[in-house]
Write a protein that holds these residues in place. Structure first.
Motif, short mmCIF file in Angstrom:
data_model
loop_
_atom_site.label_atom_id
_atom_site.label_comp_id
_atom_site.label_asym_id
_atom_site.label_seq_id
_atom_site.Cartn_x
_atom_site.Cartn_y
_atom_site.Cartn_z
N PHE A 12 0.86 -1.15 -0.01
CA PHE A 12 0.04 -0.07 0.04
C PHE A 12 0.95 1.46 0.08
O PHE A 12 1.80 1.48 0.79
CB PHE A 12 -0.76 0.23 1.30
N ASP A 13 0.70 2.14 -1.01
CA ASP A 13 0.97 3.65 -0.76
C ASP A 13 0.58 4.17 0.50
O ASP A 13 -0.57 3.50 0.91
CB ASP A 13 0.57 4.35 -2.18
N LEU A 14 0.92 5.25 0.94
CA LEU A 14 0.23 5.98 2.01
C LEU A 14 -0.38 6.86 1.83
O LEU A 14 -1.63 6.93 2.05
CB LEU A 14 1.57 6.34 3.08
N ASP A 15 -0.01 8.22 1.40
CA ASP A 15 -0.67 9.13 1.20
C ASP A 15 -1.98 9.20 0.16
O ASP A 15 -1.53 8.75 -0.96
CB ASP A 15 0.15 10.57 0.91
N ASN A 16 -3.30 9.56 0.52
CA ASN A 16 -4.31 9.54 -0.39
C ASN A 16 -4.55 8.08 -0.74
O ASN A 16 -5.46 7.86 -1.71
CB ASN A 16 -4.15 10.50 -1.75
N THR A 17 -4.16 6.85 -0.24
CA THR A 17 -4.19 5.55 -0.49
C THR A 17 -4.98 5.01 0.64
O THR A 17 -5.89 4.44 0.75
CB THR A 17 -3.08 4.94 -1.13
N LEU A 18 -4.25 5.01 1.98
CA LEU A 18 -4.74 4.38 2.93
C LEU A 18 -5.83 5.31 3.76
O LEU A 18 -6.62 4.93 4.50
CB LEU A 18 -3.60 4.29 4.01
N TYR A 19 -5.61 6.74 3.22
CA TYR A 19 -6.93 7.48 3.78
C TYR A 19 -7.04 8.58 2.55
O TYR A 19 -6.66 8.86 1.70
CB TYR A 19 -6.23 8.69 5.07
N ALA A 115 8.32 8.35 9.79
CA ALA A 115 7.85 8.98 11.09
C ALA A 115 6.44 9.39 10.58
O ALA A 115 5.39 9.50 11.29
CB ALA A 115 8.72 10.16 11.36
N HIS A 116 6.37 10.03 9.26
CA HIS A 116 5.03 10.26 8.89
C HIS A 116 4.10 9.18 8.66
O HIS A 116 3.05 9.21 9.17
CB HIS A 116 5.25 11.08 7.20
N ALA A 117 4.72 8.44 8.08
CA ALA A 117 3.71 7.02 8.00
C ALA A 117 3.22 6.51 9.30
O ALA A 117 2.10 6.04 9.56
CB ALA A 117 4.53 5.81 7.34
N GLU A 118 4.17 6.40 10.32
CA GLU A 118 3.90 6.00 11.64
C GLU A 118 2.45 6.86 12.20
O GLU A 118 1.61 6.58 12.69
CB GLU A 118 4.93 5.90 12.60
N ALA A 119 2.74 8.26 11.88
CA ALA A 119 1.53 9.28 12.51
C ALA A 119 0.45 9.04 11.71
O ALA A 119 -0.57 9.01 12.42
CB ALA A 119 2.32 10.57 12.27
N VAL A 120 0.49 8.65 10.70
CA VAL A 120 -0.80 8.52 9.68
C VAL A 120 -1.31 6.95 10.32
O VAL A 120 -2.82 7.08 10.46
CB VAL A 120 -0.51 8.33 8.40
N ILE A 126 -4.46 1.67 12.57
CA ILE A 126 -4.26 0.39 12.12
C ILE A 126 -3.05 -0.01 12.44
O ILE A 126 -2.07 -0.72 11.36
CB ILE A 126 -4.58 0.67 10.52
N ASN A 127 -2.45 0.06 13.37
CA ASN A 127 -1.27 -0.15 13.92
C ASN A 127 -1.17 -1.82 13.86
O ASN A 127 -2.15 -2.43 14.31
CB ASN A 127 -0.74 0.35 15.22
N GLY A 128 0.01 -2.26 13.82
CA GLY A 128 0.30 -3.66 14.21
C GLY A 128 0.05 -4.45 12.67
O GLY A 128 0.12 -5.62 13.02
N HIS A 129 -0.51 -3.93 11.84
CA HIS A 129 -1.21 -4.90 10.58
C HIS A 129 0.14 -4.94 9.51
O HIS A 129 0.08 -5.91 8.55
CB HIS A 129 -1.95 -4.01 9.89
N PHE A 130 1.19 -4.14 9.47
CA PHE A 130 2.12 -3.93 8.55
C PHE A 130 3.44 -4.57 8.75
O PHE A 130 4.16 -4.45 10.12
CB PHE A 130 2.39 -2.62 7.95
#
Length: 227
Positions: A12-19, A115-120, A126-130
């Motif tokens: 998964f990409d992060l920004d505008n993908t997971l949220y 750091a940004h990914a962890e904050a998102v 959804i911590n602990g899934h990756f």
């Protein structure tokens, strides 16, 4: 979905993908990139923005342009531009539930920082899934869509492309995954009732979706009451 029966790795990409993009986090990042350039090079904000976009178009990321042209410390840049307000992101229990049900390995692959990914991820709940977060530092500051970066990611984590799927909000970042043999999913904003139909889908995109959790439910056949 037959294409997903052999999937072992979910990327998964992060920004505008997971949220969803209406959180507008990148607007904050964009403003801070401009401010960084303005202060670094003593430019007014309009000049700084023009240079920022020039580097993005030329080098794939503004950061890579600044590193190449001005020797900028990438860690200082990343710390500065990702010092933003993450509160617009709301918890997504539906996404968390379906991620917990997904069979196989799960990764975040972003041009941003860990750091940004962890904050998102923390805000989404959804911590602990990756298994891992592969960021621009892990990529040696070579951004997507450079083929070398995908190959580095796949090699580091021993991922077979034919058994992987990539989710992205930018279709250009799916060209290499498709060429490598991955399934590709483009995540787009939800269309309003009065908006026109989406543009033509590029050949390197297998699916276009506007509901990540719902798509994953259908893709792997998990119970809808878990999401």
């Amino acid at each position: 979905m037959q294409r997903f029966e052999t999937i072992e790795t979910w990327i998964f990409d992060l920004d505008n993908t997971l949220y969803p993009p209406h959180a507008n986090l990148f607007d904050q990042v964009d403003q801070r990139m401009g401010a960084f350039i303005s202060e670094l090079l003593t430019l007014d904000r309009n000049q700084a923005r023009l240079l920022q976009k020039h580097y993005y178009r030329t080098y794939g990321t503004t950061l890579r342009g600044l590193m190449t042209e001005h020797g900028v410390d990438p860690h200082a840049f990343l710390d500065y531009v990702h010092d933003i307000d993450h509160s617009p992101i709301e918890p997504d229990p539906a996404l968390g539930a379906v991620l917990a049900e997904l069979p196989g390995r799960k990764f975040v692959f972003t041009n941003g920082s860990v750091a940004h990914a962890e904050a998102v991820i923390d805000k989404l709940g959804i911590n602990g899934h990756f298994e891992a977060l592969f960021d621009i530092v892990a990529a040696d500051f070579v951004p997507k869509p450079e083929r070398l970066t995908y190959e580095s990611f796949l090699g580091r984590h021993d991922i077979a492309p034919a058994t992987a799927v990539m989710f992205e909000d930018l279709d250009r970042n799916l060209e290499v995954p498709n060429a490598l043999g991955m399934a590709t999913v483009l995540v787009v904003p939800r269309r309003k009732a009065d908006e026109p139909e989406a543009r033509e889908v590029p050949a390197h995109v297998d699916f276009v979706i506007d509901d990540l959790a719902g798509f994953l439910v259908d893709a792997v056949g998990v119970r809808r009451d878990t999401a």
